[in-house]
Structure formats: structure tokens, C-alpha cells
Design a protein around this motif. Structure first.
Motif, PDB file in Angstrom:
ATOM      1  N   SER A  43      64.683  -9.274  -0.507  1.00 39.70           N
ATOM      2  CA  SER A  43      63.752 -10.396  -0.389  1.00 39.70           C
ATOM      3  C   SER A  43      64.457 -11.732  -0.220  1.00 39.70           C
ATOM      4  O   SER A  43      63.839 -12.708   0.213  1.00 39.70           O
ATOM      5  CB  SER A  43      62.868 -10.451  -1.638  1.00 39.70           C
ATOM      6  OG  SER A  43      63.666 -10.609  -2.801  1.00 39.70           O
ATOM      7  N   ASN A  44      65.751 -11.797  -0.549  1.00 40.23           N
ATOM      8  CA  ASN A  44      66.435 -13.088  -0.598  1.00 40.23           C
ATOM      9  C   ASN A  44      66.404 -13.842   0.719  1.00 40.23           C
ATOM     10  O   ASN A  44      66.274 -15.061   0.751  1.00 40.23           O
ATOM     11  CB  ASN A  44      67.888 -12.888  -1.034  1.00 40.23           C
ATOM     12  CG  ASN A  44      68.008 -12.638  -2.529  1.00 40.23           C
ATOM     13  OD1 ASN A  44      67.007 -12.481  -3.209  1.00 40.23           O
ATOM     14  ND2 ASN A  44      69.227 -12.592  -3.024  1.00 40.23           N
ATOM     15  N   GLN A  45      66.546 -13.126   1.839  1.00 38.93           N
ATOM     16  CA  GLN A  45      66.670 -13.810   3.123  1.00 38.93           C
ATOM     17  C   GLN A  45      65.421 -14.612   3.457  1.00 38.93           C
ATOM     18  O   GLN A  45      65.491 -15.791   3.815  1.00 38.93           O
ATOM     19  CB  GLN A  45      66.961 -12.795   4.226  1.00 38.93           C
ATOM     20  CG  GLN A  45      67.235 -13.436   5.580  1.00 38.93           C
ATOM     21  CD  GLN A  45      67.713 -12.431   6.610  1.00 38.93           C
ATOM     22  OE1 GLN A  45      68.180 -11.357   6.263  1.00 38.93           O
ATOM     23  NE2 GLN A  45      67.590 -12.776   7.873  1.00 38.93           N
ATOM     24  N   ALA A  77      74.826 -17.418   6.957  1.00 37.49           N
ATOM     25  CA  ALA A  77      73.969 -18.050   5.965  1.00 37.49           C
ATOM     26  C   ALA A  77      74.208 -17.436   4.592  1.00 37.49           C
ATOM     27  O   ALA A  77      74.642 -16.301   4.470  1.00 37.49           O
ATOM     28  CB  ALA A  77      72.509 -17.897   6.365  1.00 37.49           C
ATOM     29  N   ASN A  78      73.911 -18.222   3.563  1.00 30.89           N
ATOM     30  CA  ASN A  78      74.087 -17.754   2.198  1.00 30.89           C
ATOM     31  C   ASN A  78      72.720 -17.439   1.614  1.00 30.89           C
ATOM     32  O   ASN A  78      71.947 -18.336   1.304  1.00 30.89           O
ATOM     33  CB  ASN A  78      74.788 -18.835   1.359  1.00 30.89           C
ATOM     34  CG  ASN A  78      75.119 -18.346  -0.035  1.00 30.89           C
ATOM     35  OD1 ASN A  78      74.803 -17.211  -0.402  1.00 30.89           O
ATOM     36  ND2 ASN A  78      75.753 -19.200  -0.817  1.00 30.89           N
ATOM     37  N   TYR A  79      72.423 -16.162   1.500  1.00 27.86           N
ATOM     38  CA  TYR A  79      71.139 -15.736   0.959  1.00 27.86           C
ATOM     39  C   TYR A  79      71.319 -15.105  -0.420  1.00 27.86           C
ATOM     40  O   TYR A  79      70.511 -14.285  -0.842  1.00 27.86           O
ATOM     41  CB  TYR A  79      70.451 -14.742   1.900  1.00 27.86           C
ATOM     42  CG  TYR A  79      70.189 -15.296   3.263  1.00 27.86           C
ATOM     43  CD1 TYR A  79      69.547 -16.522   3.428  1.00 27.86           C
ATOM     44  CD2 TYR A  79      70.569 -14.598   4.409  1.00 27.86           C
ATOM     45  CE1 TYR A  79      69.300 -17.041   4.675  1.00 27.86           C
ATOM     46  CE2 TYR A  79      70.319 -15.101   5.668  1.00 27.86           C
ATOM     47  CZ  TYR A  79      69.682 -16.318   5.802  1.00 27.86           C
ATOM     48  OH  TYR A  79      69.433 -16.824   7.052  1.00 27.86           O
ATOM     49  N   SER A  80      72.378 -15.450  -1.103  1.00 28.88           N
ATOM     50  CA  SER A  80      72.645 -14.862  -2.413  1.00 28.88           C
ATOM     51  C   SER A  80      71.629 -15.347  -3.439  1.00 28.88           C
ATOM     52  O   SER A  80      70.981 -16.380  -3.270  1.00 28.88           O
ATOM     53  CB  SER A  80      74.056 -15.214  -2.873  1.00 28.88           C
ATOM     54  OG  SER A  80      74.149 -16.603  -3.139  1.00 28.88           O
ATOM     55  N   SER A 113      62.919 -13.394   9.721  1.00 25.53           N
ATOM     56  CA  SER A 113      63.990 -12.639   9.078  1.00 25.53           C
ATOM     57  C   SER A 113      64.645 -11.652  10.010  1.00 25.53           C
ATOM     58  O   SER A 113      65.702 -11.099   9.704  1.00 25.53           O
ATOM     59  CB  SER A 113      63.424 -11.876   7.875  1.00 25.53           C
ATOM     60  OG  SER A 113      62.447 -10.950   8.287  1.00 25.53           O
ATOM     61  N   SER A 114      64.053 -11.396  11.172  1.00 22.00           N
ATOM     62  CA  SER A 114      64.659 -10.459  12.118  1.00 22.00           C
ATOM     63  C   SER A 114      65.751 -11.107  12.942  1.00 22.00           C
ATOM     64  O   SER A 114      66.445 -10.458  13.698  1.00 22.00           O
ATOM     65  CB  SER A 114      63.577  -9.901  13.058  1.00 22.00           C
ATOM     66  OG  SER A 114      63.043 -10.933  13.865  1.00 22.00           O
ATOM     67  N   ASP A 115      65.910 -12.435  12.796  1.00 18.65           N
ATOM     68  CA  ASP A 115      66.931 -13.158  13.550  1.00 18.65           C
ATOM     69  C   ASP A 115      68.289 -12.953  12.883  1.00 18.65           C
ATOM     70  O   ASP A 115      68.779 -13.785  12.146  1.00 18.65           O
ATOM     71  CB  ASP A 115      66.577 -14.654  13.600  1.00 18.65           C
ATOM     72  CG  ASP A 115      67.574 -15.445  14.425  1.00 18.65           C
ATOM     73  OD1 ASP A 115      68.388 -14.816  15.129  1.00 18.65           O
ATOM     74  OD2 ASP A 115      67.535 -16.680  14.354  1.00 18.65           O
ATOM     75  N   GLY A 158      56.853 -11.320   1.664  1.00 20.00           N
ATOM     76  CA  GLY A 158      56.995  -9.889   1.420  1.00 20.00           C
ATOM     77  C   GLY A 158      57.493  -9.145   2.643  1.00 20.00           C
ATOM     78  O   GLY A 158      56.853  -9.148   3.686  1.00 20.00           O
ATOM     79  N   GLU A 159      58.628  -8.495   2.518  1.00 17.80           N
ATOM     80  CA  GLU A 159      59.186  -7.713   3.616  1.00 17.80           C
ATOM     81  C   GLU A 159      58.742  -6.264   3.565  1.00 17.80           C
ATOM     82  O   GLU A 159      58.685  -5.589   4.573  1.00 17.80           O
ATOM     83  CB  GLU A 159      60.713  -7.776   3.562  1.00 17.80           C
ATOM     84  CG  GLU A 159      61.277  -9.093   4.057  1.00 17.80           C
ATOM     85  CD  GLU A 159      61.034  -9.296   5.540  1.00 17.80           C
ATOM     86  OE1 GLU A 159      61.834  -8.812   6.349  1.00 17.80           O
ATOM     87  OE2 GLU A 159      60.030  -9.931   5.891  1.00 17.80           O
TER      88      GLU A 159
END
Length: 464
Positions: free
Chosen positions: A402-404, A56-59, A47-49, A389-390
Motif C-alpha cells: 500500500s505504501n506506493q 522514489a522512496n515509498y518506505s 501506481s502502475s507508473d 486500496g490496491e
């Protein structure tokens, strides 16, 4: 009379050279295509990328599209009108459903006494070869919703028993858990939580020593735990000690105190609320269990998850590795049976008195210092349990969306599914690299208070 023909060399027109050059180009193209094909199956969900995340669509809508419509109900909350709980609870009103501590304690005791197994009338009693899945839950309901969705899609999930172990009583979480209809479910509640003991041990007693006070000052102040700072000179913080207490209570509870599980000798899988499972995780677990006697007779733990950020399913979808159990690598999606638990619980004092607030580091201390047969693990190289879990007790990021991560895990599994890399017919052992002898490590502290030691050990004795 015809004369003898003398072969004459033809002039070099470059045709042969061109054919060779064309052959090299074709070979290079084929190699490139093969390389690209293999690389297509290497999935990165770090997720750090941020560079690739812009387009990207993380909706929430995009994530919902990846979930079968029948399971959308687990991702949306219920209207807060009058609600009847499964254990005789009743709530009314349109505002937040809150309760005082005495009410919460009463409901917790009721759940723990009744031990109601939901959906048992549909799926029948627990069988000895059934898998028990134990989920440790705090209050991050968004992650829990996605874990439940992933469990709902797992093959053979209807044969399992899902045990949700809570250290926070929440109406919305209870509604969510009690809406599960794809397998048997039972809820248990850790009775010594910070929520139910906000101003007394094991919560934060006002008379306790502040974390960073010097021992000399603590003795002068005569605060409750002045004599017992941790090995770094700090005093206990209740929010950190609770997780280890909860893990130990939960394990004792499911192996020895629940009527539905106390004679079960099969595998128990330990998950947390911010995990996400692949649809073949139970299938892989069964393969690993059946092959463990041949591939690794000394393995007493099976692990379904890793913390690698890049997963090459093309190479590793059916590979397993054998290694000594390491707390920081093999604590996710770990499974073991009653035989292993009894070896661990005999070392309760090593677990309960080790000055580290992490349950997994404490378990490794048990392995190194007490067990006759140290913990060895068979771990799947292509993970079937993911960490989504972020943010939590140990990790505080500026963006806790959390979506990404959830979306990327969904994509990982979509590619693996379309490439037919799930549900392998067999598993095989990769060559295990030589591992240096694990050094005895100093604990992380946070567990110097003798009240924590005693509470932990008392929970071991309950029901024995």
C-alpha cells in the motif's frame, strides 16, 4: 546658405533583426516557464507508473515523516497485553486474541444494543448541521489506519460523528477505532456476516450449489438454490454478496435505527476503509452544499472523489461539475441527506431484487427505473477523497503493497497545500459536457438467489 538635408537610408547592420529575434526568444522562454509552472501542478499518482517509482522512496519511514508526530499512534499497533475495550470487553495474553463464533456474536450484539458514542463527553452531542461520516470496514487495517490519519488532519473534524460499520469483528481494528480522540465515534456491526455464518446462509452453506454448475445438474443434485442462478447461469458466492448486503444494512441503520442519528437531517458522507481524505474535504462539502441550490437545484448527491489518475489542482481546485449520477464514477466520497435516502428506500425492491452484487450498480438501477427525480450529482473536479486500496474483493494484484499509492497521495496533497490550492474561497461550475442518455444496463449478476433478495428486503423493514 545651408542646403536641405536629404535623409539617407542607413545600411542594414542586422541590429533590428537581432532585437526581434531576442524578443521571440524571450517570449518563448516566458511561455515555457508558464507552461512548466502549470505542469508542476498536474500530479500523477498512478501506481502502475513503474518508470518513476524506481527512484522514489515509498518506505514506511518516509510515509511516517509526512504525518504529524501526534498522529503516529494511529499507524502503529498496540502491544497485545491485557486490554480493556470501551464496551466492557477484556482480552488477555500475548498471543493472537481470538474468539469463537458465539463470543463474536455476543460482542456484536452488545455493541449494537449499547450504541455507545465515544468522546461525546468531550465534544458534546451531535448537532443537526454536523456532518456524519460513515465508514464501511472489512479487515484491511493498514488502509484504515491511513484513512484515520487523514481524517484526524481535516479541519472541523471535531464537529463530526464518525460511524464505523464493520462486517468483520477484529480486536486490533476495535483497538484502533476506540483510540480515536479527535471527534465522536460509534461502532456498528453488520450482524449477518460470513464471519458469523461461515457454514450457513448468508455465508457459504455446504448444501448450496457450486458457482459454475449447470442448472440441470443443480436440479438433479437438489442443492439449496438450484432454482435460482443469476442471469449468467452462475450461483451465488457469499464473499461477493456480503458487500451489497452490508452497504444496505448500514444505510438503513444510520438513517433510521441509531438513536444518535435517526433525527439528523444534515449530510452523511459515505467512505470506505481504503479511502483517504484531503484536509479541506469538510470545508469543500459545506461550500458545495451551500451553493447547490444556486448551481444545481436538482442535485441530490454531492461527490468528493473521482477515479482520475491525474489531478490538475491549479486548474480545478475550486471547480465543480454537474452530471447524472453514474455508479462507476461517483460512488466515492458521496454525500446525501435523509430526503434523498427516503426516496431511495422507497425503491427497496428495485435495489434488493436487481441481479447485480454491486451496491452502486444497484443504486443506479434504482435511479433509472424507480426514482421520480433521478440521481444527479455535483462532483468536485479537484478530488478531496482518494482511493488508496490496491487489493480487495475485486482486485488481486501480485504486489499489494500500500505504501506506493499512499505516498503519492500524500505528495499530491503536499503540493496542493504548498501552492495554496486547498480551502478555496468559493467554488464555480465548469461547463458540463453534453452527456448521452444513459442506456439501461444489464446487471453483473451474482444476485439471483431469492434468499439474498429476502434478506436485503428484511433489513429494510427492521425498525420501521
Amino acid at each position: 546658405m545651408r542646403g536641405r538635408r536629404i535623409p539617407i537610408a542607413l545600411p542594414n547592420t542586422g541590429a533590428l533583426s537581432r532585437r526581434r529575434h531576442t524578443l521571440y526568444i524571450r517570449s518563448a522562454i516566458i511561455i515555457f516557464i508558464l507552461f512548466a509552472f502549470l505542469q508542476f501542478h498536474v500530479i500523477n499518482y498512478d501506481s502502475s507508473d513503474s518508470g518513476s517509482s524506481d527512484n522514489a522512496n515509498y518506505s514506511t519511514a518516509a510515509i511516517l515523516q509526512m504525518v504529524p508526530p501526534v498522529f503516529h499512534k494511529y499507524l502503529t499497533g498496540k502491544p497485545r497485553n491485557s486490554t480493556h475495550g470501551q464496551n466492557g470487553t477484556h482480552y488477555a495474553g500475548d498471543g493472537p486474541r481470538t474468539a469463537n463464533i458465539s463470543d463474536i456474536m455476543r460482542m456484536i450484539n452488545r455493541y449494537n444494543d449499547l450504541q455507545t458514542v465515544l468522546n461525546e463527553d468531550i465534544y458534546g452531542p451531535l448537532q443537526n448541521d454536523s456532518v456524519i461520516i460513515v465508514v464501511q470496514v472489512h479487515k484491511r487495517i493498514t488502509y484504515l489506519r491511513h484513512l484515520i490519519v487523514s481524517l484526524a488532519q481535516a479541519r472541523d473534524i471535531s464537529r463530526t460523528l464518525l460511524v464505523f460499520s464493520h462486517d468483520y469483528y477484529d480486536d486490533d481494528i476495535n483497538d484502533l477505532v476506540q483510540s480515536i480522540d479527535f471527534c465522536k465515534v460509534i461502532q456498528i456491526f453488520y450482524p449477518f456476516s460470513i464471519q458469523t455464518h461461515p457454514t450457513e446462509f448468508p455465508g457459504a452453506d455446504p448444501g448450496d450449489c457450486p458457482r459454475d454448475i449447470k442448472k440441470e445438474q443443480a436440479l438433479l443434485r437438489k442443492c439449496n438454490n438450484a432454482l435460482h442462478p443469476d442471469l449468467y447461469g452462475h450461483y451465488r458466492e457469499a464473499k461477493f454478496t456480503q458487500t451489497k448486503h452490508h452497504w444496505w444494512w448500514k444505510a438503513n441503520r444510520v438513517f433510521d435505527q441509531l438513536e444518535v442519528t435517526k433525527y439528523h437531517t444534515g449530510m452523511m458522507v459515505f467512505l470506505e476503509e481504503d479511502h483517504y481524505v484531503a484536509e479541506d474535504f469538510l470545508y469543500i462539502l459545506e461550500l458545495m452544499f451551500r451553493k447547490s441550490q444556486d448551481l444545481c437545484p436538482k442535485c441530490n448527491i454531492l461527490s468528493l472523489g473521482t477515479y482520475l489518475k491525474t489531478f490538475n489542482y491549479y486548474t480545478y481546485n475550486k471547480k465543480v461539475e454537474v452530471t447524472p449520477w453514474i455508479s462507476s464514477k461517483h460512488n466515492m466520497g458521496m454525500a446525501f441527506n435523509r430526503t434523498t435516502w427516503y426516496e431511495i428506500v422507497r425503491c427497496a425492491r428495485h435495489f434488493c431484487e436487481y441481479d447485480d452484487y454491486n451496491w452502486d450498480w444497484s443504486l443506479q438501477h434504482v435511479s433509472q427505473q424507480c426514482l421520480k427525480q433521478k440521481l444527479h450529482v455535483m462532483v468536485v473536479k479537484g478530488p478531496r477523497v482518494f482511493h488508496i486500496g490496491e487489493c480487495g474483493v475485486h482486485h488481486k494484484k501480485s504486489n499489494c503493497e500500500s505504501n506506493q499509492v499512499i505516498s503519492k497521495v500524500q505528495q499530491v496533497l503536499k503540493v496542493a497545500r504548498s501552492a495554496q490550492q486547498l480551502f478555496p474561497r468559493s467554488i464555480s461550475l465548469t461547463q458540463t459536457s453534453v452527456i448521452k442518455k444513459t442506456k439501461l444496463r444489464k446487471g453483473n449478476g451474482g444476485w439471483g438467489d431469492q434468499r439474498d433478495h429476502q434478506l436485503c428486503f428484511n433489513m429494510t423493514l427492521v425498525g420501521r
